[in-house]
Design a protein around this motif. Structure first.
Motif, PDB file in Angstrom:
ATOM      1  N   PHE A 110       6.068  -1.487  -2.304  1.00 19.19           N
ATOM      2  CA  PHE A 110       7.510  -1.677  -2.170  1.00 19.19           C
ATOM      3  C   PHE A 110       8.128  -0.856  -3.304  1.00 19.19           C
ATOM      4  O   PHE A 110       8.193  -1.329  -4.453  1.00 19.19           O
ATOM      5  CB  PHE A 110       7.866  -3.166  -2.295  1.00 19.19           C
ATOM      6  N   PHE A 137       1.887 -13.952  -5.556  1.00 19.13           N
ATOM      7  CA  PHE A 137       2.198 -13.217  -4.326  1.00 19.13           C
ATOM      8  C   PHE A 137       2.041 -11.710  -4.609  1.00 19.13           C
ATOM      9  O   PHE A 137       2.881 -10.903  -4.228  1.00 19.13           O
ATOM     10  CB  PHE A 137       3.618 -13.514  -3.829  1.00 19.13           C
ATOM     11  N   TYR A 139       0.278  -9.157  -3.651  1.00 17.68           N
ATOM     12  CA  TYR A 139       0.131  -8.111  -2.630  1.00 17.68           C
ATOM     13  C   TYR A 139      -0.945  -7.110  -3.067  1.00 17.68           C
ATOM     14  O   TYR A 139      -2.045  -7.523  -3.415  1.00 17.68           O
ATOM     15  CB  TYR A 139       1.513  -7.486  -2.379  1.00 17.68           C
ATOM     16  N   ASP A 158      -2.980 -13.962  -4.636  1.00 17.36           N
ATOM     17  CA  ASP A 158      -2.424 -13.684  -3.311  1.00 17.36           C
ATOM     18  C   ASP A 158      -3.278 -14.417  -2.275  1.00 17.36           C
ATOM     19  O   ASP A 158      -4.486 -14.568  -2.442  1.00 17.36           O
ATOM     20  CB  ASP A 158      -2.404 -12.182  -3.011  1.00 17.36           C
ATOM     21  N   ALA A 159      -2.630 -14.838  -1.179  1.00 15.39           N
ATOM     22  CA  ALA A 159      -3.338 -15.582  -0.139  1.00 15.39           C
ATOM     23  C   ALA A 159      -4.229 -14.687   0.711  1.00 15.39           C
ATOM     24  O   ALA A 159      -5.116 -15.181   1.408  1.00 15.39           O
ATOM     25  CB  ALA A 159      -2.317 -16.274   0.760  1.00 15.39           C
ATOM     26  N   SER A 160      -3.983 -13.382   0.684  1.00 12.56           N
ATOM     27  CA  SER A 160      -4.680 -12.492   1.596  1.00 12.56           C
ATOM     28  C   SER A 160      -5.856 -11.778   0.919  1.00 12.56           C
ATOM     29  O   SER A 160      -5.683 -11.047  -0.062  1.00 12.56           O
ATOM     30  CB  SER A 160      -3.676 -11.473   2.162  1.00 12.56           C
ATOM     31  N   GLU A 186      -5.846 -17.207  -3.167  1.00 14.63           N
ATOM     32  CA  GLU A 186      -5.508 -18.638  -3.156  1.00 14.63           C
ATOM     33  C   GLU A 186      -4.043 -18.820  -2.794  1.00 14.63           C
ATOM     34  O   GLU A 186      -3.228 -17.879  -2.922  1.00 14.63           O
ATOM     35  CB  GLU A 186      -5.820 -19.211  -4.560  1.00 14.63           C
ATOM     36  N   ASP A 187      -3.722 -20.013  -2.361  1.00 14.08           N
ATOM     37  CA  ASP A 187      -2.334 -20.385  -2.137  1.00 14.08           C
ATOM     38  C   ASP A 187      -1.640 -20.486  -3.509  1.00 14.08           C
ATOM     39  O   ASP A 187      -2.185 -21.097  -4.432  1.00 14.08           O
ATOM     40  CB  ASP A 187      -2.313 -21.739  -1.418  1.00 14.08           C
ATOM     41  N   ALA A 188      -0.441 -19.906  -3.614  1.00 17.54           N
ATOM     42  CA  ALA A 188       0.230 -19.813  -4.920  1.00 17.54           C
ATOM     43  C   ALA A 188       0.462 -21.206  -5.523  1.00 17.54           C
ATOM     44  O   ALA A 188       0.166 -21.430  -6.707  1.00 17.54           O
ATOM     45  CB  ALA A 188       1.549 -19.064  -4.770  1.00 17.54           C
ATOM     46  N   ASP A 208       6.905 -12.736  -6.449  1.00 19.49           N
ATOM     47  CA  ASP A 208       7.427 -11.852  -5.405  1.00 19.49           C
ATOM     48  C   ASP A 208       7.161 -12.489  -4.042  1.00 19.49           C
ATOM     49  O   ASP A 208       6.439 -11.939  -3.214  1.00 19.49           O
ATOM     50  CB  ASP A 208       6.739 -10.485  -5.543  1.00 19.49           C
ATOM     51  N   PRO A 209       7.719 -13.681  -3.822  1.00 17.41           N
ATOM     52  CA  PRO A 209       7.349 -14.419  -2.615  1.00 17.41           C
ATOM     53  C   PRO A 209       7.984 -13.875  -1.353  1.00 17.41           C
ATOM     54  O   PRO A 209       9.090 -13.345  -1.388  1.00 17.41           O
ATOM     55  CB  PRO A 209       7.897 -15.825  -2.895  1.00 17.41           C
ATOM     56  N   PRO A 210       7.315 -14.024  -0.227  1.00 11.70           N
ATOM     57  CA  PRO A 210       7.937 -13.675   1.050  1.00 11.70           C
ATOM     58  C   PRO A 210       8.840 -14.827   1.491  1.00 11.70           C
ATOM     59  O   PRO A 210       8.849 -15.896   0.869  1.00 11.70           O
ATOM     60  CB  PRO A 210       6.754 -13.536   1.990  1.00 11.70           C
ATOM     61  N   GLY A 213       5.238 -17.647   4.527  1.00 13.86           N
ATOM     62  CA  GLY A 213       3.875 -17.162   4.310  1.00 13.86           C
ATOM     63  C   GLY A 213       2.912 -18.306   4.505  1.00 13.86           C
ATOM     64  O   GLY A 213       3.321 -19.463   4.653  1.00 13.86           O
ATOM     65  N   ARG A 214       1.630 -17.956   4.501  1.00 12.91           N
ATOM     66  CA  ARG A 214       0.603 -18.992   4.612  1.00 12.91           C
ATOM     67  C   ARG A 214      -0.477 -18.742   3.580  1.00 12.91           C
ATOM     68  O   ARG A 214      -0.867 -17.590   3.348  1.00 12.91           O
ATOM     69  CB  ARG A 214      -0.027 -18.960   6.005  1.00 12.91           C
ATOM     70  N   GLY A 215      -0.952 -19.828   2.979  1.00  8.76           N
ATOM     71  CA  GLY A 215      -2.096 -19.740   2.082  1.00  8.76           C
ATOM     72  C   GLY A 215      -3.363 -19.550   2.894  1.00  8.76           C
ATOM     73  O   GLY A 215      -3.329 -19.650   4.130  1.00  8.76           O
ATOM     74  N   TYR A 250      12.953 -10.982  -1.014  1.00  6.86           N
ATOM     75  CA  TYR A 250      13.252 -10.034   0.067  1.00  6.86           C
ATOM     76  C   TYR A 250      13.686 -10.802   1.301  1.00  6.86           C
ATOM     77  O   TYR A 250      13.211 -11.914   1.535  1.00  6.86           O
ATOM     78  CB  TYR A 250      11.982  -9.267   0.458  1.00  6.86           C
TER      79      TYR A 250
HETATM   80  C1  LIG Z   1       4.240  -8.561   0.766  1.00  7.99           C
HETATM   81  S1  LIG Z   1       4.273  -9.485  -0.692  1.00  7.99           S
HETATM   82  C2  LIG Z   1       5.835  -9.551  -1.210  1.00  7.99           C
HETATM   83  C3  LIG Z   1       6.645  -8.379  -0.832  1.00  7.99           C
HETATM   84  C4  LIG Z   1       7.996  -8.726  -0.369  1.00  7.99           C
HETATM   85  N1  LIG Z   1       8.535  -9.692  -1.305  1.00  7.99           N
HETATM   86  C5  LIG Z   1       8.075  -9.276   1.069  1.00  7.99           C
HETATM   87  O1  LIG Z   1       8.708 -10.318   1.291  1.00  7.99           O
HETATM   88  O2  LIG Z   1       7.561  -8.652   1.991  1.00  7.99           O
HETATM   89  C6  LIG Z   1       4.077 -11.086  -0.148  1.00  7.99           C
HETATM   90  C7  LIG Z   1       2.652 -11.502  -0.415  1.00  7.99           C
HETATM   91  O3  LIG Z   1       2.616 -12.898  -0.448  1.00  7.99           O
HETATM   92  C8  LIG Z   1       1.349 -13.308   0.023  1.00  7.99           C
HETATM   93  N2  LIG Z   1       1.470 -14.714   0.407  1.00  7.99           N
HETATM   94  C9  LIG Z   1       2.091 -15.247   1.476  1.00  7.99           C
HETATM   95  N3  LIG Z   1       1.996 -16.604   1.448  1.00  7.99           N
HETATM   96  C10 LIG Z   1       1.306 -16.919   0.323  1.00  7.99           C
HETATM   97  C11 LIG Z   1       0.890 -18.152  -0.265  1.00  7.99           C
HETATM   98  N4  LIG Z   1       1.157 -19.315   0.299  1.00  7.99           N
HETATM   99  N5  LIG Z   1       0.231 -18.097  -1.443  1.00  7.99           N
HETATM  100  C12 LIG Z   1      -0.061 -16.908  -2.024  1.00  7.99           C
HETATM  101  N6  LIG Z   1       0.295 -15.721  -1.506  1.00  7.99           N
HETATM  102  C13 LIG Z   1       0.971 -15.719  -0.338  1.00  7.99           C
HETATM  103  C14 LIG Z   1       1.052 -12.344   1.158  1.00  7.99           C
HETATM  104  O4  LIG Z   1      -0.327 -12.259   1.397  1.00  7.99           O
HETATM  105  C15 LIG Z   1       1.663 -11.045   0.633  1.00  7.99           C
HETATM  106  O5  LIG Z   1       0.708 -10.229   0.034  1.00  7.99           O
END
Ligand SMILES: C[S@@+](CC[C@H](N)C(=O)[O-])C[C@H]1O[C@@H](n2cnc3c(N)ncnc32)[C@H](O)[C@@H]1O
Length: 301
Positions: A110, A137, A139, A158-160, A186-188, A208-210, A213-215, A250
């Motif tokens: 980003f 988060f 990424y 990050d969850a992914s 892990e889940d944040a 930087d949370p979306p 999202g899902r853990g 975002y």
């Molecule tokens: C893409 S980044 C943030 C960029 C930008 N803020 C957005 O909204 O697209 C968001 C990251 O949060 C992660 N994520 C989503 N839910 C999560 C959770 N519960 N715990 C940890 N990470 C999580 C995703 O895997 C992703 O890599």
């Protein structure tokens, strides 16, 4: 409010490998290294400044479906599966990272958040003491790399699994394998609850949370409901001498004022400066600004 915030438009001005070439008619035209892409940008409510022939230069166009993040890339020319971009982090060095077209329309970076990388790298360098940074988060790890390159000890969450492996690859590409980064899938909220129990403290926190999202175990993240809880746990994990907290949101209908007020509450017992506003990118075509996110950040006085 405890801290009287300043409201700012933050522009990431050091990019060489990224450009916003034009925007308009609900689209943006961007260069990521040697490739040009057209992606939806619902806020571009004006007409495009560049002629169609320039838009036809795009290597791929993202075609969205009705759902918020669905769609596919429509390739017009050959694009490598992955390629490398770099970012010159002022007074630190070059970050190198892989980018690729992903089904979620993003490419692994980003670019507008680079202003935050510059800001925290400067603070870490100036601190002149060991600094522990948490990147929630995280990424593909670019903020983690910036903090580590500037000298911090970093925990990246990050969850992914895929994003975390991508982050590790970026660490190697940037020549930062010797720098202390702990990569956590892990889940944040769950992770922070454990850190609180363990009594772990951080001097700098990046969030930087979306929006949703899902853990890894299906834990639900919903920004308006989950952020106050996460801020509260983060407050319990702040060191006695915090350096910064940066929160970026975002795609949410939140004003920077609201993010700043929530962060102010989290940091009320500390003496510092609050700065909040929008992360913007300036077009090279007609000099208009695209606002990409709202942010609030606190830093020590
Ligand atoms: C893409 S980044 C943030 C960029 C930008 N803020 C957005 O909204 O697209 C968001 C990251 O949060 C992660 N994520 C989503 N839910 C999560 C959770 N519960 N715990 C940890 N990470 C999580 C995703 O895997 C992703 O890599």
């Amino acid at each position: 409010m405890q801290h009287s915030p300043t409201y700012t438009l933050l522009e990431a001005k050091n990019w060489q490998d990224y450009e916003l070439l034009d925007s308009g008619d609900g689209l943006k035209l961007e260069r990521f290294g040697k490739y040009i892409f057209a992606r939806p940008e619902s806020q571009a409510m004006w007409r495009r400044a560049l002629p169609q022939k320039d838009w036809d230069m795009a290597h791929a166009v993202f075609q969205p479906t009705a759902e918020e993040s669905g769609g596919h890339w429509d390739f017009k020319k050959r694009v490598d599966e992955k390629w490398v971009m770099s970012y010159p982090l002022p007074n630190v060095g070059e970050l190198k990272f892989e980018v690729m077209t992903t089904p979620g329309r993003h490419l692994g970076v980003f670019p507008e958040v680079a202003s935050h990388w510059d800001f925290m790298a400067g603070l870490i360098q100036k601190a002149g003491r060991p600094v522990r940074v948490l990147n929630l988060f995280g990424y593909t790890g670019l903020a983690s790399l910036a903090a580590a390159a500037a000298g911090a000890q970093v925990t990246h969450v990050d969850a992914s699994k895929k994003s975390v492996s991508w982050g590790r690859e970026n660490q190697a590409l940037s020549g930062l394998n010797e720098k202390p980064i702990r990569w956590i899938v892990e889940d944040a909220i769950k992770y922070m609850q454990r850190e609180e129990k363990r009594g772990v403290k951080y001097d700098g926190i990046i969030l930087d949370p979306p929006k949703f999202g899902r853990g890894p175990k299906g834990e639900v993240w919903e920004v308006y409901k989950s952020l106050p809880n996460l801020f509260e746990i983060c407050r319990a994990c702040m060191s006695n001498d915090p350096l910064f907290v940066i929160a970026t949101l975002y795609a949410v209908r939140a004003s920077a004022i609201h993010v700043a007020q929530a962060l102010d509450e989290m940091m009320k017992k500390y003496n510092g400066n609050m700065d909040s506003g929008e992360l913007v990118t300036r077009e090279t075509s007609a000099n208009r600004l695209l606002s990409q996110a709202v942010y609030a950040r606190w830093s020590a006085k």
